[in-house]
Design a protein around this motif. Structure first.
Motif, PDB file in Angstrom:
ATOM      1  N   GLY A  58       1.159  -1.352   0.013  1.00 59.54           N
ATOM      2  CA  GLY A  58      -0.081  -0.189  -0.027  1.00 59.54           C
ATOM      3  C   GLY A  58       0.803   1.310   0.001  1.00 59.54           C
ATOM      4  O   GLY A  58       0.147   2.451  -0.796  1.00 59.54           O
ATOM      5  N   LEU A  59       2.140   1.523   0.806  1.00 59.87           N
ATOM      6  CA  LEU A  59       2.716   2.535   1.467  1.00 59.87           C
ATOM      7  C   LEU A  59       3.723   2.400  -0.862  1.00 59.87           C
ATOM      8  O   LEU A  59       3.784   3.634  -0.815  1.00 59.87           O
ATOM      9  N   ILE A  60       4.309   1.770  -1.122  1.00 61.63           N
ATOM     10  CA  ILE A  60       4.792   1.783  -1.984  1.00 61.63           C
ATOM     11  C   ILE A  60       3.318   1.940  -3.171  1.00 61.63           C
ATOM     12  O   ILE A  60       4.212   3.090  -3.980  1.00 61.63           O
ATOM     13  N   VAL A  61       2.983   1.674  -3.759  1.00 57.13           N
ATOM     14  CA  VAL A  61       1.427   2.483  -4.615  1.00 57.13           C
ATOM     15  C   VAL A  61       1.394   4.120  -4.643  1.00 57.13           C
ATOM     16  O   VAL A  61       0.608   4.881  -5.244  1.00 57.13           O
ATOM     17  N   VAL A  82       3.531   6.298  -2.883  1.00 50.24           N
ATOM     18  CA  VAL A  82       4.040   6.977  -3.120  1.00 50.24           C
ATOM     19  C   VAL A  82       4.040   6.926  -4.588  1.00 50.24           C
ATOM     20  O   VAL A  82       4.288   8.784  -4.470  1.00 50.24           O
ATOM     21  N   VAL A  83       4.002   5.635  -5.764  1.00 53.50           N
ATOM     22  CA  VAL A  83       3.806   6.340  -6.955  1.00 53.50           C
ATOM     23  C   VAL A  83       2.468   7.368  -7.509  1.00 53.50           C
ATOM     24  O   VAL A  83       2.459   7.818  -8.024  1.00 53.50           O
ATOM     25  N   LEU A  84       1.968   6.763  -6.508  1.00 53.59           N
ATOM     26  CA  LEU A  84       1.075   7.187  -7.133  1.00 53.59           C
ATOM     27  C   LEU A  84       0.875   8.825  -6.895  1.00 53.59           C
ATOM     28  O   LEU A  84      -0.055  10.138  -7.534  1.00 53.59           O
ATOM     29  N   LEU A  85       1.407   9.691  -5.372  1.00 50.57           N
ATOM     30  CA  LEU A  85       1.472  10.301  -5.046  1.00 50.57           C
ATOM     31  C   LEU A  85       2.779  11.714  -5.990  1.00 50.57           C
ATOM     32  O   LEU A  85       2.337  12.584  -5.949  1.00 50.57           O
ATOM     33  N   LEU A  86       3.165  11.044  -6.385  1.00 52.06           N
ATOM     34  CA  LEU A  86       4.414  11.115  -7.193  1.00 52.06           C
ATOM     35  C   LEU A  86       3.820  11.783  -8.975  1.00 52.06           C
ATOM     36  O   LEU A  86       4.202  13.013  -9.550  1.00 52.06           O
ATOM     37  N   THR A  87       2.960  10.571  -9.480  1.00 50.95           N
ATOM     38  CA  THR A  87       1.829  11.147 -10.120  1.00 50.95           C
ATOM     39  C   THR A  87       1.304  12.080 -10.819  1.00 50.95           C
ATOM     40  O   THR A  87       0.727  13.031 -11.315  1.00 50.95           O
ATOM     41  N   VAL A  88       0.159  11.446  -9.727  1.00 55.75           N
ATOM     42  CA  VAL A  88      -0.663  12.640  -9.376  1.00 55.75           C
ATOM     43  C   VAL A  88      -0.029  14.321  -8.864  1.00 55.75           C
ATOM     44  O   VAL A  88      -1.155  15.424  -9.652  1.00 55.75           O
ATOM     45  N   MET A  89       1.130  14.386  -8.203  1.00 58.88           N
ATOM     46  CA  MET A  89       1.458  16.089  -8.145  1.00 58.88           C
ATOM     47  C   MET A  89       2.169  16.568  -9.164  1.00 58.88           C
ATOM     48  O   MET A  89       1.777  17.276  -9.936  1.00 58.88           O
ATOM     49  N   ALA A  90       2.544  15.245  -9.982  1.00 63.18           N
ATOM     50  CA  ALA A  90       3.025  15.842 -11.654  1.00 63.18           C
ATOM     51  C   ALA A  90       2.403  16.471 -12.433  1.00 63.18           C
ATOM     52  O   ALA A  90       1.805  17.502 -13.111  1.00 63.18           O
ATOM     53  N   LEU A  91       1.191  15.336 -12.021  1.00 62.87           N
ATOM     54  CA  LEU A  91      -0.860  15.402 -12.555  1.00 62.87           C
ATOM     55  C   LEU A  91      -1.468  17.432 -12.839  1.00 62.87           C
ATOM     56  O   LEU A  91      -1.415  18.073 -13.729  1.00 62.87           O
TER      57      LEU A  91
END
Length: 594
Positions: A172-175, A177-186
Motif C-alpha cells: 500500500g505504501l509503495i502504491v 508513493v507512486v500515486l502521489l508522485l504521479t498525481v502531483m506531477a499531473l
C-alpha cells in the motif's frame, strides 16, 4: 457506401433479409452504432451536449489540483502541527511557480511542471517520514542514514500485527508513493496549462499575490500567531540540504573522535582492579525511561514495584544506588543507547554506530575481556541473525533468540519473556563452574513496544521450555488495540516495565551471591505517544551489590539509595558513564590519541 451510412438508411424493422439468419446478420442500428463510435467522438458529443457539466468538472479538477499543490507546499513535518491555520497561508513557492509557468514556452513549461511536481511529491513524502520519525524516534528523518531503518520498521509491524498486515502495508505504501508522485506531477501540469490559457488574468493575479506576500512578510502579519507569508517548502528544502551536508561532515569528524580513548592504552592489570573476582552483569531494560518513574499515569505502579523490589533485595542482602543518564536515542534504535553507554562516545545515528563498531575503541565490556580475568558472554534474546557487534563488546560468545531452547510464543516483537531469558542465562552460563568470574551483557526485550501482549511472572521452577506462556500470550491484549490508544499504551507500558524489573530483581534474589554486581539501566525513553511530546531523554540506572565496598566506590556520585532515583539525582550524558565507571573502580587512564 459505408456500412454505417447504409444501415442508418434502412427502415426500422425487426424482419430479416430472406435467407439470412438473425444470428448471422447485423444487429439493429440502435445496438451497433454505439459500438462503432470511437471513444473520442462519444466524449466530444458529450462535451457538446453538456457544456455546464464539462465546465464544472474542469473547474473541480483545477480546484483540486490547486488544493493539492498548496496543501503540499504548506504541509508541516510534525503530526502536532497539523492544524487548520497552517493551511491558510500564502506560499511564496506557488507565486514563483506561477511566474515561471507564465514566462516559459509550452514544451519547457510542461517539462518544468512535471519535474517540479515530482519534486514536490518527494518533499511531501519526506514530510510524512519526518512525522513518523518525530513520533517514534523523537527526531527528523535523515535522508542519508535512515533508509536502512525502513526494513526494521516493516519487521516491527510484522511482529506486532502479523506478516499479512505488514505485506499489505508495504504494498500500500509503495502504491501511495507512486500515486502521489504521479498525481502531483499531473496537478502541476494542469495548473500550468490553466495559467497559460488565461495569461493576462493570471499575470495580474500573480503580481497581486506577490505584493500581498511581500507586505505580509515585511510587516510580519499573522493569523492566530501563524505568519501569513510562508516559505515552508523552501525552508524545508534548505534544512534537508544542510542535514545532508552536516551528516557527511560528521562522518569524517567522528572517525577521528573514535580514535581518541582515555583508557585505550591502559595495561590489562590496570583495568577495573577493584572489581576482580566479581561476577559482573550489565543489563539493559528496553524502553525503561524517566517517564516510567515520573509520569502520572505510569509512575504509581512502577514506583511501587521499584520500592517493593528495593525492600526485597535488601532482605536478601543486596543494596542499590541509582541515578539518571541522558540517552543518545529516543523511542527506538536501542543499539545506539547500548553502544553509547559501553563506548563512552555519543552514538546518536547509524553512521556513528557503524564507525565505532568497526573500530578498536575500548568498550566497557571489552575492558573486562582485556584483563583476561573474566569470561565474557552475551545474552541476546532480541538478536535473530548474525551479530558481528559481539567483537566490539569483547564477548567470548553470545546466545541469540534461537540458542536458548525457547518453545513458547512470541510476545509481539519480543521473542521470549525476560523471565525465561534470565532463567536460561542462569542454566546455560551463570551457573557453570569456571576458573574465572563471569562478565555478562544481557539485553532484555519484554518492555518493547507495542506492549501487548505482556508476559506475567510464573514460578521459576515451572518455566521449562517456555510453553507455559502459551495461555498467557493468548489471554493478553491485541497489539492493534493498544497501538491505537495513547492511554492504553501508557498503562500497558508501565506494566511491562514492572514485569521486566520484577523478573530481573527476582533473578538476582534467587541466583545472586556475595560476588554478584548488577548494573541495569534503560536504553531510551518510550515513544512520544507514551512519554509525551516534550519528555526528556533521561533513563534510570542502578548498581546493585551485596559487597558494601562496591557501592562505597561510587559515594561521590551522589546517587539515590535504592532502585528509584530521586527527581533531583545527578543527570549525566550516557556517554560519560564508561569513564566514570572505569575510574571509580580503579582503572588508570592511559590515553590513546589516534
Amino acid at each position: 457506401m459505408p456500412v454505417f451510412t447504409r444501415l442508418r438508411q434502412q427502415p426500422d424493422t425487426d424482419t430479416t433479409t430472406e435467407g439470412t439468419s438473425p444470428e448471422a446478420g447485423p444487429e439493429s442500428p440502435d445496438e451497433t452504432a454505439p459500438t462503432r463510435v470511437t471513444l473520442r467522438k462519444r466524449l466530444a458529443d458529450w462535451r457538446t451536449g453538456h457544456p455546464t457539466a464539462v465546465r464544472n468538472t474542469q473547474w473541480t479538477i483545477t480546484i483540486l489540483a490547486a488544493a493539492l499543490v498548496i496543501g503540499a507546499l504548506l504541509l508541516p513535518n510534525r503530526i502536532g502541527a497539523l492544524q487548520t491555520d497552517r493551511f491558510t497561508r500564502i506560499p511564496v513557492e506557488a507565486i514563483i511557480g506561477a511566474a515561471v509557468a507564465l514566462a516559459l514556452p509550452r514544451r519547457p513549461r510542461i517539462a518544468v511542471a512535471v519535474l517540479s511536481g515530482v519534486a514536490l511529491g518527494a518533499m511531501t513524502i519526506l514530510n510524512f517520514l519526518d512525522m513518523g520519525f518525530w513520533e517514534y524516534l523523537g527526531r527528523a528523518f535523515n535522508l542519508v542514514l535512515d533508509w536502512e531503518l525502513l526494513p526494521d520498521a516493516q519487521s516491527y509491524v510484522a511482529d506486532s500485527m502479523g506478516k499479512a498486515v505488514a505485506t499489505v502495508a508495504t504494498v500500500g505504501l509503495i502504491v501511495l508513493v507512486v500515486l502521489l508522485l504521479t498525481v502531483m506531477a499531473l496537478a502541476m501540469v494542469r495548473l500550468s496549462n490553466v495559467l497559460a490559457r488565461n495569461k493576462q488574468a493570471a499575470t495580474r493575479g500573480t503580481l497581486a499575490a506577490t505584493v500581498v506576500w511581500v507586505l505580509c512578510s515585511a510587516l510580519g502579519l499573522q493569523i492566530m500567531g501563524v505568519p501569513i507569508a510562508s516559505d515552508r517548502t523552501a525552508g524545508a528544502l534548505a534544512i534537508q540540504a544542510r542535514r545532508v551536508r552536516d551528516t557527511l561532515r560528521d562522518e569524517a569528524a567522528f572517525q577521528q573522535v573514535a580514535k581518541v580513548d582515555k583508557f585505550g592504552n591502559t595495561p590489562p592489570d590496570q583495568l577495573v582492579p577493584d572489581l576482580r573476582g566479581k561476577d559482573m552483569i550489565f543489563t539493559f531494560i528496553e524502553s525503561y525511561g524517566r517517564s516510567a518513574i515520573e509520569d502520572p499515569v505510569e509512575a504509581p505502579g512502577v514506583d511501587a514495584t521499584l520500592d517493593a523490589r528495593t525492600k526485597a533485595l535488601a532482605k536478601a542482602g543486596f543494596h542499590a544506588k541509582s541515578g539518571w543518564l541522558t540517552s543518545a536515542t529516543y523511542g527506538g534504535s536501542s543499539w545506539l543507547g547500548h553502544s553509547t553507554t559501553m563506548s563512552g562516545l555519543w552514538i546518536d545515528n547509524q553512521q556513528r554506530y557503524r564507525t565505532v563498531m568497526a573500530s578498536n575503541h575500548l568498550s566497557l565490556t571489552k575492558a573486562f575481556a582485556k584483563t583476561n580475568a573474566w569470561d565474557t558472554v552475551g545474552i541476546m534474546p532480541g538478536v535473530q541473525k548474525s551479530w558481528p557487534e559481539s567483537k566490539f563488546y569483547g564477548l567470548d560468545k553470545y546466545r541469540n533468540a534461537f540458542q536458548m531452547g525457547y518453545k513458547g510464543p512470541k510476545f509481539s516483537w519480543s521473542t521470549m519473556p525476560d523471565q525465561y531469558a534470565l532463567e536460561q542465562f542462569q542454566k546455560l552460563e551463570h551457573s557453570k563452574k569456571r576458573s574465572k568470574p563471569l562478565m555478562s551483557l544481557v539485553i532484555l526485550t519484554s518492555s518493547h513496544q507495542p506492549w501487548a501482549p505482556i508476559p506475567k511472572m510464573v514460578p521459576w521452577n515451572e518455566l521449562g521450555d517456555g510453553s507455559i506462556f502459551n495461555a498467557i500470550q493468548k489471554a493478553g491484549n491485541n497489539p492493534s488495540d493498544i497501538i491505537a490508544s495513547s492511554p492504553k499504551s501508557q498503562a500497558e507500558y508501565g506494566k511491562s516495565v514492572q514485569y521486566s524489573v520484577t523478573a530481573l530483581t527476582q533473578w538476582l534474589e534467587r541466583y545472586g551471591n556475595d560476588n554478584t554486581v548488577l548494573v541495569f539501566l534503560g536504553d531510551h525513553q518510550p515513544i512520544a505517544r507514551v512519554s509525551g511530546n516534550h519528555a526528556s531523554r533521561d533513563v534510570p540506572i542502578s548498581i546493585v551489590a551485596k559487597d558494601p565496598k562496591v557501592l562505597d566506590k561510587i559515594n561521590s556520585w551522589n546517587w539515590t539509595d535504592g532502585l528509584r532515583p530521586a527527581h533531583n539525582a545527578p543527570v549525566w550524558k550516557m556517554s560519560a558513564f564508561r569513564d566514570r565507571f572505569l575510574t571509580a573502580y580503579g582503572s588508570t587512564p592511559h590515553p590513546k590519541k589516534g
